[in-house]
Design an enzyme around this catalytic site. Structure first.
Site, short mmCIF file in Angstrom:
data_model
loop_
_atom_site.label_atom_id
_atom_site.label_comp_id
_atom_site.label_asym_id
_atom_site.label_seq_id
_atom_site.Cartn_x
_atom_site.Cartn_y
_atom_site.Cartn_z
N GLY A 139 -48.95 -1.60 25.97
CA GLY A 139 -48.75 -1.00 24.65
C GLY A 139 -50.09 -0.49 24.15
O GLY A 139 -51.05 -0.38 24.92
N SER A 170 -38.26 4.23 8.92
CA SER A 170 -39.68 4.01 8.62
C SER A 170 -40.00 3.82 7.14
O SER A 170 -39.38 4.44 6.27
CB SER A 170 -40.47 5.20 9.14
OG SER A 170 -41.76 5.20 8.58
N ARG A 192 -43.83 -4.89 1.95
CA ARG A 192 -42.53 -5.15 2.59
C ARG A 192 -41.89 -6.47 2.18
O ARG A 192 -40.68 -6.54 2.00
CB ARG A 192 -42.72 -5.16 4.11
CG ARG A 192 -43.09 -3.80 4.58
CD ARG A 192 -43.44 -3.77 6.04
NE ARG A 192 -43.73 -2.40 6.40
CZ ARG A 192 -44.09 -2.01 7.61
NH1 ARG A 192 -44.21 -2.90 8.58
NH2 ARG A 192 -44.32 -0.75 7.86
N HIS A 221 -38.86 -7.59 11.91
CA HIS A 221 -39.56 -6.42 12.39
C HIS A 221 -40.87 -6.72 13.13
O HIS A 221 -41.22 -6.05 14.09
CB HIS A 221 -39.86 -5.54 11.17
CG HIS A 221 -40.60 -4.28 11.48
ND1 HIS A 221 -40.08 -3.29 12.27
CD2 HIS A 221 -41.83 -3.85 11.10
CE1 HIS A 221 -40.95 -2.29 12.35
NE2 HIS A 221 -42.02 -2.62 11.68
#
Ligand SMILES: Cc1cc2nc3c(=O)[nH]c(=O)nc-3n(C[C@H](O)[C@H](O)[C@H](O)COP(=O)(O)OP(=O)(O)OC[C@H]3O[C@@H](n4cnc5c(N)ncnc54)[C@H](O)[C@@H]3O)c2cc1C
Length: 645
Positions: free
Chosen positions: A42, A284, A337, A408
């Site tokens: 990644g 998003s 968030r 998430h």
């Protein structure tokens, strides 16, 4: 075990510069004498391997997928933060540092976060030089947008495909090194264990996922860049292949696990729509720049919507509750968030949710389309709108999107010191795999920044510092007894699993674990339900080892076996997460204990007793792990109750 975070002396803004000026270096001619294993391709792993290869080290890099380009980082949509202050709206390195520490609810290490903010600007330069096509404004300059938890625009983006473009940049740099011969790439290989020799990380055991054969690889150091473990919840926005196993193996070999219960629930995901779903899709956070979040003001309207008797577009403006704008006027729809997720849950729990389940809120673009025009919205978010329409079969240009919070990101991970070294000498962890710089809550667009900072700018220095005095440490043969022993242990575990030959599929167990985690260790937690979760997970683990059914054999392509090994680890990791949440008698960031909240329902920290990183030490699967505490000292930031009003 004594934790040493190795934070350099000196003023905050000079720590990293001082570290680099005084660290030990490896002479260019000696670099090729060192082998470094990087697990994960990644952003964190690819950036680290490319940079270390460019420096002259011998690097071997591994991934589960058939190409580094398929690492989960490719899914990242919204953007990457940096303190460039291009819009001239008051940003600075200090402000990015401040927002990140505050956003993490004062549970992150100051020195690391400051370095992250400092390095953020180099990342943008590096990626632009690689040709990453960041969005530009009409004059050709790099464009920015806003993300939650910030009052400035500092997020660089490439439409809704920022991760993909950044990963292509890193992959380009990696490919150059592979071509040069400094990096050797091993795809479709899963790390199954860490091999330690004389107390140091000296290699890994992998399984060739195509042939099923076990393989041994040696090195002078190992970098774990294996991503996060959000899939312990079964349903999450993570890629199906994301897992926590490599980190878990290292934990079992002696690396401490930091803040395991700190999980991020993202407020804008497409709601769950059926029992047979195995994946959730993110919309998003960038959408909150222009979308307004609301639910009906009247319960009767919400109920009619749930029954399909009323459409959102039929609800008058004065009958809509823009609850984030109402509760948090300063940040509005751009609250962090954790705050936005809890607010959505609060409205839905109170009966104002929409959609057939009542577990959804609206994200509405009508105002933005009226103000800016459909073409502007399409240019900014077109691919996200298209994705939404394909999944929900509803046109978000005409009807508000429906969203609900979902798992998430995991702020927890392997504990690392300032050098990103774990408690095992020679084992380093980067990106989402480490316990990270995000404290109890990550701000949007900060994970890409952290992964690339770790890979491009931190590890190339700190690994050298570790290796500088290891010239006398020989290359090992893979016949070394410690490699043989580790490989045998992996083989035995796989054979034990296959031999169970029970009646239930791996997914049945995973799904059940996910439900326990979501209901008891998810968005809201309390003592009683966490204690219950620990017992439920232990029971489920027992059932798994008695009744799981894995078709096929060990030494062949066997995707059910791959899954079973990961779920076996999730069944242990889930318990540690519940234990961690249980010992933290406070609410902070994404860790919300119902017993600890303000009168207005906000997270209530206990700074006197919990200003520390929890670092857990493994003592055996059925033994209680030991909690170590790394105290967090705030010398450059005033610790306050978070306020986004
Ligand atoms: C849908 C979505 C959107 C996101 N959008 C954003 C965003 O806009 N901005 C932002 O900052 N962050 C975003 N994030 C978070 C961010 O994408 C991730 O945190 C980040 O990309 C993780 O990068 P990584 O390099 O640490 O790990 P990953 O990208 O997860 O890579 C892990 C690598 O490890 C390998 N691996 C794992 N286990 C093993 C093993 N046992 N053996 C061998 N290899 C192994 C995998 O094959 C892979 O190559 C988003 C996340 C999601 C889910």
């Amino acid at each position: 075990m004594k934790l040493d975070s190795k934070i350099p002396e000196g003023p905050l803004a000079e720590k990293w510069t001082n570290y680099k000026a005084s660290q030990n270096l490896v002479n260019p001619a000696n670099k090729r004498k060192f082998d470094i294993i990087v697990v994960g391709t990644g952003l964190a792993g690819a950036a680290a391997a490319a940079s270390l290869g460019e420096l002259g080290f011998n690097v071997k890099i591994f991934c589960i997928q058939d190409s580094p380009r398929r690492a989960h980082s490719i899914a990242a949509q919204g953007g990457i933060n940096a303190a460039k202050n291009y819009p001239n709206d008051g940003d600075s390195i200090y402000r990015l540092f401040y927002d990140t520490v505050k956003g993490g609810d004062y549970r992150a290490r100051e020195a690391n976060v400051y370095r992250l903010a400092e390095v953020s600007n180099n990342i943008i330069d590096q990626c632009v030089a690689q040709g990453v096509p960041f969005a530009r404004d009409y004059g050709g300059l790099l464009d920015n947008r806003s993300f939650g938890g910030a009052l400035v625009s500092r997020t660089f983006y490439a439409r809704g495909q920022t991760g993909q473009q950044l990963l292509l940049g890193a992959y380009g740099a990696l490919s150059k090194e592979i071509h040069k011969g400094s990096v050797e790439l091993f795809t479709r290989r899963e790390m199954m264990d860490l091999v330690m020799v004389d107390g140091m990380a000296r290699g890994i055991i992998t399984r060739n996922l195509v042939s099923g054969k076990l393989e041994r690889y040696t090195g002078h150091a190992v970098v774990l860049a294996t991503g996060g473990y959000g899939n312990v919840f079964f349903l999450s926005t993570n890629a199906m292949n994301s897992n926590g196993s490599a980190a878990w193996q290292c934990y079992k070999r002696g690396a401490l696990f930091g803040n395991p219960s700190f999980t991020q629930i993202h407020p804008t995901c497409i709601p769950v729509h059926g029992d047979y779903q195995s994946k959730l899709t993110l919309m998003s956070e960038s959408l909150r720049n222009d979308g307004r979040i609301w639910v009906p003001k009247n319960k009767e309207d919400a109920q009619k919507i749930q029954k399909g008797e009323l459409k959102p577009t039929e609800i008058k403006e004065e009958d809509r509750d823009y609850y984030l704008e109402r509760r948090y006027p300063a940040f509005g729809n751009l609250t962090p968030r954790d705050v936005a997720s809890r607010a959505a849950k609060e409205r839905c729990d109170a009966g104002y949710g929409v959609g057939s389940t009542g577990l959804a809120v609206y994200l509405d673009f009508a105002d933005a389309i009226k103000r800016l025009g459909r073409d502007v919205i399409e240019a900014r978010y077109g691919n996200l709108f298209q994705m939404y329409e394909k999944i929900v079969d509803d046109n978000p240009y005409e009807t508000p999107m429906m969203i609900y919070p979902a798992v998430h990101y995991t702020m927890g991970g392997i504990w690392v010191d300032y050098e990103l070294q774990t408690t095992i000498p020679g084992l380093f962890a980067a990106g989402e795999a480490n316990f990270s710089d995000h404290g109890a809550n990550r701000l949007g667009a900060s994970a890409l920044m952290q992964g690339l900072s770790d890979g491009y700018f931190v590890l190339p220095y700190t690994l050298q510092n570790y290796l500088a005095d290891k010239l006398q440490v020989d290359r090992l043969s893979t016949d070394h007894p410690d490699f043989e022993k580790a490989e045998k242990e992996v083989q035995d575990r796989m054979e034990k699993l296959i031999a169970i030959n029970g009646s239930r599929s791996v997914d049945t167990f995973h799904k059940k674990l996910g439900l326990i985690m979501w209901d008891h260790v998810g968005m809201a937690r309390n003592k009683e339900s966490l204690e219950e979760a620990i017992h439920m997970i232990q029971d489920l683990r027992d059932e798994f080892w008695k009744d799981v059914r894995i078709p096929g054999k060990v030494d062949e392509l066997n995707t059910e076996l791959d899954k079973a090994m990961r779920v076996a680890d999730f069944l242990e990791l889930g318990e540690l997460m519940a234990r961690d949440a249980l010992t933290r008698n406070e609410s902070c960031g994404g860790h919300f204990r119902e017993e600890y909240q303000t009168e207005e329902g906000e997270a209530l920290r206990d700074d006197q007793n919990f200003t520390f990183v929890s670092a857990w030490e493994f003592k055996g699967v059925d033994e209680e792990p030991v909690l170590q505490k790394e105290p967090l000292n705030y010398e450059n930031i005033e610790v306050k109750q978070r306020n986004y009003k």
